[in-house]
Each structure stands twice: as structure tokens, then as C-alpha cells.
Design a protein around this motif. Structure first.
Motif, PDB file in Angstrom:
ATOM      1  N   THR A 156       0.829  -1.209   0.000  1.00 54.70           N
ATOM      2  CA  THR A 156       0.000   0.000   0.000  1.00 54.70           C
ATOM      3  C   THR A 156       0.862   1.257   0.000  1.00 54.70           C
ATOM      4  N   LEU A 157       1.937   1.226   0.782  1.00 56.49           N
ATOM      5  CA  LEU A 157       2.859   2.366   0.788  1.00 56.49           C
ATOM      6  C   LEU A 157       3.458   2.573  -0.600  1.00 56.49           C
ATOM      7  N   GLN A 158       3.815   1.469  -1.266  1.00 56.34           N
ATOM      8  CA  GLN A 158       4.441   1.582  -2.585  1.00 56.34           C
ATOM      9  C   GLN A 158       3.421   1.955  -3.666  1.00 56.34           C
ATOM     10  N   PHE A 159       2.398   1.138  -3.773  1.00 54.60           N
ATOM     11  CA  PHE A 159       1.446   1.243  -4.876  1.00 54.60           C
ATOM     12  C   PHE A 159       0.345   2.258  -4.575  1.00 54.60           C
TER      13      PHE A 159
ATOM     14  N   LEU B 273      10.900   1.493   2.095  1.00 51.21           N
ATOM     15  CA  LEU B 273      10.148   1.219   3.327  1.00 51.21           C
ATOM     16  C   LEU B 273       9.109   0.124   3.114  1.00 51.21           C
ATOM     17  N   GLY B 274       8.470   0.139   1.950  1.00 46.68           N
ATOM     18  CA  GLY B 274       7.459  -0.879   1.661  1.00 46.68           C
ATOM     19  C   GLY B 274       8.057  -2.279   1.658  1.00 46.68           C
ATOM     20  N   ASN B 275       9.206  -2.422   1.001  1.00 47.45           N
ATOM     21  CA  ASN B 275       9.860  -3.739   0.988  1.00 47.45           C
ATOM     22  C   ASN B 275      10.309  -4.141   2.390  1.00 47.45           C
ATOM     23  N   GLY B 276      10.705  -3.162   3.206  1.00 48.80           N
ATOM     24  CA  GLY B 276      11.087  -3.474   4.587  1.00 48.80           C
ATOM     25  C   GLY B 276       9.926  -4.073   5.367  1.00 48.80           C
TER      26      GLY B 276
END
Length: 382
Positions: free
Chosen positions: A105-108, A279-282
Motif C-alpha cells: 500500500t505504501l508503494q502502490f 520502506l514498503g519492501n522493509g
């Protein structure tokens, strides 16, 4: 938070707890379908009926008091099925996948960075936990390392993603996900196609694989993982909620909607996209590490392209950029196929039909993201 908001949020929790418990726990197909219909109908009513929509919008930009109610509801659901191993496993899995979907959600949803390799970063976190199993490192550090390694692995894609957009960026992440699975299958040091064993989560010397027993109360050990996953999910939601309500969130909205216009207003679009992707991948990596510890075993098949599509489907079905929509969407995506096992191969057809029907009548997902409103913040003096 206003009293009316507390009452409304409490009503949602009181109704939602038995509905979620029924969906996760029941083995009866009719009851399951009934529970899913209630869940979807409630979501559509809350977002499409004007009075209900206004009422939910008045929850004050989802202040943090609502997260306390979510925590209370989640604990109530978990404790209500404390002896049922399978139901608690399903609940913990739903919460872990919801946590991973927060990263997407943060990424997309926020930054507009497409990532079709969610399962690969989920797997990076899981394999980090597996490799560190033999090291004398506290499990909380292993969880953090799962997130850090996943974020660092994502750095491999930063440059090509920044130089492309749209379908081309999506193709890059798809290729990375497929290469990651192939890499795991041919790499004997990581167990090859057979996978690796993972040690259970430990906290202060106490293994999460031990049943929680207090007097005559004895719960399944999956309760430990469900409660930890719930805690991590709420922390992630609070973190993302604060980002969304800050200038960073506003900048991410501008980058997602019109990158050229954002650049014209002086926003460093590359930095914002890198931050969202990193951050999203983290967050996804932390979820993957916890999932591996709960399963005690991982293999390349756990992190294929199909799992990446599941994560994307959760984000879209819940309403792109809406944190709260992630939870009912994860319940539908993760629980329904498992409960329809007696239909054999037809279960995928039934499940797909349900998703198509939901998106047919609610194209923006169960909980479409609302427009930003600064009047509420001004009224609260923020």
C-alpha cells in the motif's frame, strides 16, 4: 475522538468480531458464504450509502483511538478460538499477509510504485530468518534483519524502476520475482527446491511453539503468532497513517497522480519513490520473516508469482491506498480458497467469480480511498 465516533467504531467492532470469527472458524460452506456476503455488504454499505459514508468519514481521519479498538477486536477474535489450531493458523496468516499488504500500500497506493514482486520480498524476509536460525541472535533482531535485507534487495531494482514507468516498471518487478524463485530452486546452499527449516520465534527465552498456559487456560501456540502479528500490523498501520497525514504523504499523492506536475512544484519525485519502495519492501520483509518462523519451514513454492498476485489483489480489493480496506480484503483472499477445498479445482473458479462480482459493483474496491479533507484537521487544531 468524539463520543459519536467512539460509539460508531465500537458498533463496527461488536459486529465485526463475530463475523470475522465465523468466516475464519466455520467449515460449513453455506455459513461461510453467508459470512462473506455480510462482510462485503457491510463494506459496500459503509462506503456507498451517503449517511453511513459520512458517519465513517467522521471517524476523524482514523485517529489512533481507532487502532486501539482494532487491537481489542483482534484480541477478542483470537481469544474466542484459543484452542482451535487451524482457525488460529488461518487468523495469523491473514494478519501476516495484511502486514505485507501494508508495505504494498505504501508503494502502490501512496507512491504509485508498481511492485509485482511482493512475494519475492516476502521470501527474502523468510529466507533471512531461515539463514539466521543457527545464529545466537534474538528473534526480534531476526525480524528486523528480514525487513532490512528485503529493503536492501529492493535496491537492485531502484535504478531500472526510476528510469521506467507504468507497464515497463511492472515488467521489471515481474522478472525479478520469477528470477528470485528460480534462484532459490537452483541454490543448494538455500535448500534448493526442498527449502529450509526455520526456528520458531523466541521472546525472552520463551519459544512461541509452546502453548500459552495460565492455570486451567491452555491455548494453541498459534495464538502467540496471531497476537504478535496483530501487534506488528497495528504498528505498521499507525506508521503509514502518520506518513499519509504528513507532508510526505501529500508529496507521495502528487507523485502518484502526476509526476511531471510534482516535479514542477519542486518535489524530488525520485527520492519519494525510492523512499516508498524501500520502506514498503522493509515491511514486507518483516512479514515474511514472521511467516517463516510460524511455518518452521519455507520453500521456493511459497514465494511464486501467484503469491505476488494475491498480495496485489488484496491491495486493489481493499481499496487502493486505504489501510482499513486491507483487512476485509485479506480475509476474503486468504480464507475463501482454503474453505472451498471440497469443491476441488472449482474452488478457484468460485473464488475468482466472487472477486469479479465485488469489483463489478465496487470498482474502486471495498473501501475506496476518500479525498483528503483538511477541514477536519483544522477543526482539531492540527
Amino acid at each position: 475522538m468524539k463520543n459519536t465516533n467512539i460509539i460508531l467504531a465500537s458498533i463496527l467492532v461488536v459486529i465485526g468480531v463475530p463475523v470475522v470469527r465465523t468466516i475464519v472458524e466455520t467449515e460449513n460452506q453455506v455459513t461461510l458464504i453467508g459470512g462473506l456476503v455480510v462482510l462485503v455488504a457491510a463494506a459496500i454499505a459503509l462506503t456507498h450509502v451517503p449517511r453511513l459514508r459520512a458517519a465513517t468519514a467522521s471517524l476523524g481521519g482514523w485517529g489512533e483511538g481507532n487502532f486501539a479498538l482494532l487491537a481489542a477486536g483482534g484480541v477478542a477474535v483470537a481469544l474466542s478460538m484459543f484452542e482451535d489450531h487451524f482457525s488460529l493458523l488461518m487468523l495469523a496468516t491473514v494478519l501476516i499477509y495484511a502486514l505485507a499488504a501494508m508495505g504494498l500500500t505504501l508503494q502502490f497506493g501512496y507512491g504509485g510504485v508498481i511492485n509485482f514482486a511482493g512475494a519475492a520480498f516476502f521470501g527474502v524476509g523468510g529466507y533471512t530468518a531461515a539463514v539466521m536460525s543457527d545464529l545466537p541472535v534474538p528473534s526480534l533482531i531476526v525480524l528486523a534483519c528480514g525487513g532490512v535485507i528485503a529493503a536492501v534487495a529492493g535496491a537492485l531494482l531502484i535504478l531500472p524502476i526510476l528510469r521506467t514507468a507504468g507497464h515497463y516498471a511492472a515488467l521489471i518487478t515481474i522478472a525479478f520475482g520469477l528470477l528470485f524463485q528460480d534462484f532459490l530452486e537452483v541454490n543448494e546452499a538455500l535448500g534448493g527446491p526442498q527449502g529450509l527449516k526455520v526456528e520458531a520465534m523466541e521472546l525472552a527465552g520463551w519459544s512461541f511453539n509452546n502453548s500459552l498456559a495460565i492455570g486451567s487456560f491452555q491455548a494453541s501456540f498459534f495464538l502467540n503468532y496471531a497476537l504478535l502479528a496483530l501487534a506488528l500490523l497495528i504498528v505498521a498501520m499507525i506508521f503509514l497513517n502518520r506518513i499519509n497525514r504528513s507532508w510526505i504523504g501529500l508529496s507521495l499523492d502528487m507523485v502518484r497522480e502526476d509526476e511531471t506536475a510534482a516535479s514542477a512544484f519542486g518535489i524530488d519525485t525520485s527520492r519519494k519513490r525510492i523512499m516508498a519502495f524501500f520502506l514498503g519492501n522493509g515491511i514486507i520483509g518483516v512479514a515474511g520473516a514472521l511467516y517463516a518462523m510460524m511455518q518452521n519451514f519455507i520453500a521456493p513454492n511459497n514465494f511464486g508469482f501467484g503469491e505476488s498476485l494475491q498480495l496485489i489483489a488484496i491491495v486493489i480489493l481493499g481499496g487502493l491506498g486505504n489501510l482499513w480496506g486491507i483487512i476485509p480484503a485479506t480475509i476474503i483472499i486468504m480464507v475463501a480458497p482454503e474453505k472451498f477445498q471440497e469443491f476441488g479445482e472449482y474452488r478457484i473458479l468460485i473464488f475468482s467469480l466472487i472477486i469479479v462480482l465485488i469489483l463489478r459493483f465496487s470498482p474502486s474496491g471495498l473501501f475506496p480511498r476518500t479525498m483528503r479533507s483538511y477541514s477536519h484537521d483544522l477543526e482539531r487544531g492540527q
